[in-house]
Each structure stands twice: as structure tokens, then as C-alpha cells.
Design an enzyme around this catalytic site. Sequence first.
Site, short mmCIF file in Angstrom:
data_model
loop_
_atom_site.label_atom_id
_atom_site.label_comp_id
_atom_site.label_asym_id
_atom_site.label_seq_id
_atom_site.Cartn_x
_atom_site.Cartn_y
_atom_site.Cartn_z
N CYS A 28 1.27 -0.99 -0.03
CA CYS A 28 -0.37 -0.11 -0.24
C CYS A 28 0.28 0.65 0.09
CB CYS A 28 -0.86 0.02 1.27
SG CYS A 28 -2.27 -1.13 1.43
N ASN B 54 -9.88 -0.09 -0.82
CA ASN B 54 -8.85 -0.12 -0.46
C ASN B 54 -7.62 -0.40 -1.64
OD1 ASN B 54 -5.89 -0.24 0.14
ND2 ASN B 54 -6.14 -0.72 1.93
N HIS C 186 -3.10 7.42 1.36
CA HIS C 186 -3.61 6.56 1.55
C HIS C 186 -4.73 6.01 2.18
CE1 HIS C 186 -3.67 1.81 0.97
NE2 HIS C 186 -3.66 1.62 2.00
O1 UT7 Z 1 -3.40 -0.92 3.30
C1 UT7 Z 1 -3.23 -2.07 4.16
C2 UT7 Z 1 -3.71 -1.17 6.53
N1 UT7 Z 1 -4.45 -1.84 5.91
C3 UT7 Z 1 -5.46 -1.28 7.19
O2 UT7 Z 1 -4.66 -0.27 7.39
C4 UT7 Z 1 -6.61 -1.76 8.10
C5 UT7 Z 1 -6.33 -1.68 9.28
N2 UT7 Z 1 -7.62 -2.31 10.23
C6 UT7 Z 1 -8.69 -1.83 9.60
O3 UT7 Z 1 -9.35 -1.21 8.90
C7 UT7 Z 1 -9.95 -2.79 10.56
O4 UT7 Z 1 -9.43 -3.39 11.90
C8 UT7 Z 1 -10.96 -3.41 10.22
C9 UT7 Z 1 -11.87 -3.14 8.94
C10 UT7 Z 1 -9.98 -4.12 9.07
C11 UT7 Z 1 -11.41 -4.17 11.08
O5 UT7 Z 1 -12.39 -3.29 12.03
P1 UT7 Z 1 -12.33 -3.96 13.36
O6 UT7 Z 1 -13.09 -2.65 14.00
O7 UT7 Z 1 -10.45 -4.26 13.79
O8 UT7 Z 1 -13.11 -4.68 14.02
P2 UT7 Z 1 -12.23 -6.52 14.00
O9 UT7 Z 1 -11.43 -7.02 13.68
O10 UT7 Z 1 -12.54 -5.75 15.52
O11 UT7 Z 1 -13.94 -6.81 14.22
C12 UT7 Z 1 -14.96 -6.94 14.93
C13 UT7 Z 1 -15.73 -7.88 15.09
C14 UT7 Z 1 -15.83 -9.50 15.06
O12 UT7 Z 1 -16.36 -10.03 15.33
P3 UT7 Z 1 -16.54 -10.84 17.80
O13 UT7 Z 1 -15.51 -11.39 17.27
O14 UT7 Z 1 -16.58 -9.08 17.68
O15 UT7 Z 1 -17.89 -11.20 17.27
C15 UT7 Z 1 -15.04 -9.45 13.61
O16 UT7 Z 1 -15.56 -11.31 13.72
O17 UT7 Z 1 -16.36 -8.12 13.39
C16 UT7 Z 1 -15.79 -9.29 12.59
N3 UT7 Z 1 -16.16 -9.34 11.07
C17 UT7 Z 1 -17.52 -8.68 10.33
N4 UT7 Z 1 -18.91 -8.28 10.56
C18 UT7 Z 1 -19.17 -8.09 9.15
C19 UT7 Z 1 -14.78 -8.62 10.78
N5 UT7 Z 1 -15.46 -8.37 9.38
C20 UT7 Z 1 -16.38 -8.04 8.66
C21 UT7 Z 1 -17.75 -7.96 8.25
N6 UT7 Z 1 -18.72 -8.07 7.93
N7 UT7 Z 1 -16.88 -8.01 6.84
#
Ligand code: UT7
Length: 322
Positions: free
Chosen positions: A113, A279, A249
Site C-alpha cells: 500500500c 482500498n 492512502h
Molecule cells: O492498506 C493496508 C493497511 N490496512 C489497513 O489499514 C486495515 C487496518 N484495519 C482495519 O481497517 C480494521 O481493523 C478492519 C476494518 C479490518 C476491522 O475493523 P475492526 O473494528 O478492527 O473490527 P474487528 O476486526 O475487531 O472485528 C470486529 C467484529 C468481529 O466479530 P466478534 O469477534 O467481535 O464477534 C469480526 O468477526 O466484526 C466481525 N467482522 C465482520 N462482521 C461483518 C469482521 N469482518 C466483518 C465483516 N462483516 N466484513
Amino acid sequence: MMKSVFTGCGAYLPQRKVSNEELAKTVDTSDEWIVARTGICNRHIAADDEMTSDLAYAAAVDALASAGMAASELDLIVLATATPDQTFPATATRVQARLGVAGIPAFDVQAVCSGFIYALAVADNFIKAGQARNVLVIGAETFSRILDWEDRTTCVLFGDGAGAVVLRAEANGDAGDRGIMSTHLHADGRHHDKLYVDGGPSSTGTAGFLRMQGKEVFRHAVANLASVVREALTANNLQADAIDWLVPHQANKRIIDHTAKKLKMPTEKVVLTVAEHGNTSAASVPLALNEAVSDGRIKQGDVILMEAMGGGFTWGAVLARW
Ligand code: UT7
């Protein structure tokens, strides 16, 4: 000493647009979750017969037209991608062949990225060293090809696209104070496991799929971007209010909001495309740049701060006067 001045930019997005609702038909997710956690509403997905070089070529042609420059005037092509057409040769050489400019150097830069930021820094250094005058810098990706479409934690986040700029060498002062002011690059390979692709020619022999520990990447992105943005300002003896446009980004609107807040920048000065592009990795900064230049927000003489963070980890920033 020569300076790298932006003379044009361009972009290409595949025709097919996929909404959150459409994704939710095949993946256990929802529009509400994706919008709330990331700010993404749509992403573009390349057609089956469209490769990264096709996207890159279209963006390159657009950028050359906006620069009013013939491809024959180029003397270097640098292409940032983590999704090359093939393991080798470099996708840059495929673009070069289609542009009909055999002979000039053309190579890929791989910093995921952060790729476009790295590619700009490389091009800027070629210009400063007097080894290139007119450089085409491209960021192009087809991340849809390396997504595990059954992994809802990653497949909803990414899209395909390409953006490009043309840099021209100007003797210091000839273009006023326009041009790249400084570039700042970093990497920390200890974080490999937080964002990587579980395949490759030397490991599995397959292309593999993207794997990410989202929360960890988020945490590091927020810290590293704040630090590199500060570094760029300090290097130029500038305060944040000197920046006309933040062109970040586009990984997650919450990360961008955090960086803007650190800079105390109002949202009107932040170029946001994440809602419509998702992204697009190395393509995201030039796509955002092109959008804001095309719609007249970024004008000649404006100070722009570009930044990115990605797999590796890699991160960096470029401060420039458009
Ligand atoms: O470009 C390279 C750099 N990449 C990035 O900058 C990405 C950085 N990370 C992020 O943007 C965020 O961490 C994410 C968008 C990937 C995830 O957001 P989050 O607020 O960190 O969510 P999480 O991973 O803590 O997940 C929260 C909940 C989980 O469920 P439980 O364990 O709380 O029951 C996940 O299983 O959301 C669930 N979940 C989803 N639910 C619906 C994860 N993905 C999804 C989804 N739809 N697509």
C-alpha cells in the site's frame, strides 16, 4: 540540483462496481458493518481479462494526456504494484511496450500500500541525480485476484484500480517553488505476519491470498502515519496549517480521520475516495490525487501531503507543491 515537478496525472477504474449490498449476498457481512468500520460503500473489480498492466496502461495514457506529453519524451517508468501480471517480467515493462517506448528503464517497486509513495521517492531521486528528466510513476493493482472471497475480514476491504503521475525535472527555481519538497520512507519487517500473502513463487508456488490481523494493522497505521507526517513537516520547517490538501492512502476512513485530527485539519481539506474505491493499495494515493486535481480542488501551487502505510510494514510520506 534538479526538482521533480508534477506535470499531469491520470487514473483508471474498472467498469464493474460492487456495492456492499451485492457482497452481502455471498459473504456473511452487511452494508452497516462495512460502512461503520471502514467508510467503504463500493469498490471496482477488474474484468476477468483485465490485468494490472491494462489498468496501469490506461492510467498512464490519461496522465500523459493531462501532462501534454508524448510517451516518446519519457526516460523512465516506475510502477508500484503488489499484484503484477506475472512473477516476472516487471509489469512496468508491459506498460512500456504498449506505450511504444522501448529502451528506457522500466521497473516495478513493491511496497504494497505504500508502493506509490516509494515509487515517487525513487523517481524523485533519479531526477535529483540527473539520471531522468521525464518520469512516469504509476500505482496499479488487481487485489481482487489475491483476496480470499470467503474471508469476510478482508474481502470487503479492497478494490482494483490504477493512478499515474508524470514528473518533469526542473532546475531549482525554474518552476517557482513547485515540485516535490521531500520524501520519507520507512519499513519494519518484523511485522510480516500482520499483513502478508500466504503464497508466492519461492514459497508455495501459488499466488496465495491476503492475510491480515486488521486490529494490529490499524494500531500501527495510526501511530506510523502520525509519526511520518510529523517528520515531513519538521523536515520542511512547516506547521500543519501550511498544508492545503491531505491526500492519504485510502484503507479505512477511521485511520484517515485520525491522521487529519492529529494535524488538526478540517475534513474539507482531506481528499477521500475510500467510500467509492475501497482500498486499492498502491493505486489509492494517485487515484485520490487525480480525483481532486480533476475536479479542481487541488490547484497549481497548493501544498499536498501524501502518506501511506502497508504490508511489510512499510510506510512513508511525500510533501509537494502541486
Ligand atoms: O492498506 C493496508 C493497511 N490496512 C489497513 O489499514 C486495515 C487496518 N484495519 C482495519 O481497517 C480494521 O481493523 C478492519 C476494518 C479490518 C476491522 O475493523 P475492526 O473494528 O478492527 O473490527 P474487528 O476486526 O475487531 O472485528 C470486529 C467484529 C468481529 O466479530 P466478534 O469477534 O467481535 O464477534 C469480526 O468477526 O466484526 C466481525 N467482522 C465482520 N462482521 C461483518 C469482521 N469482518 C466483518 C465483516 N462483516 N466484513
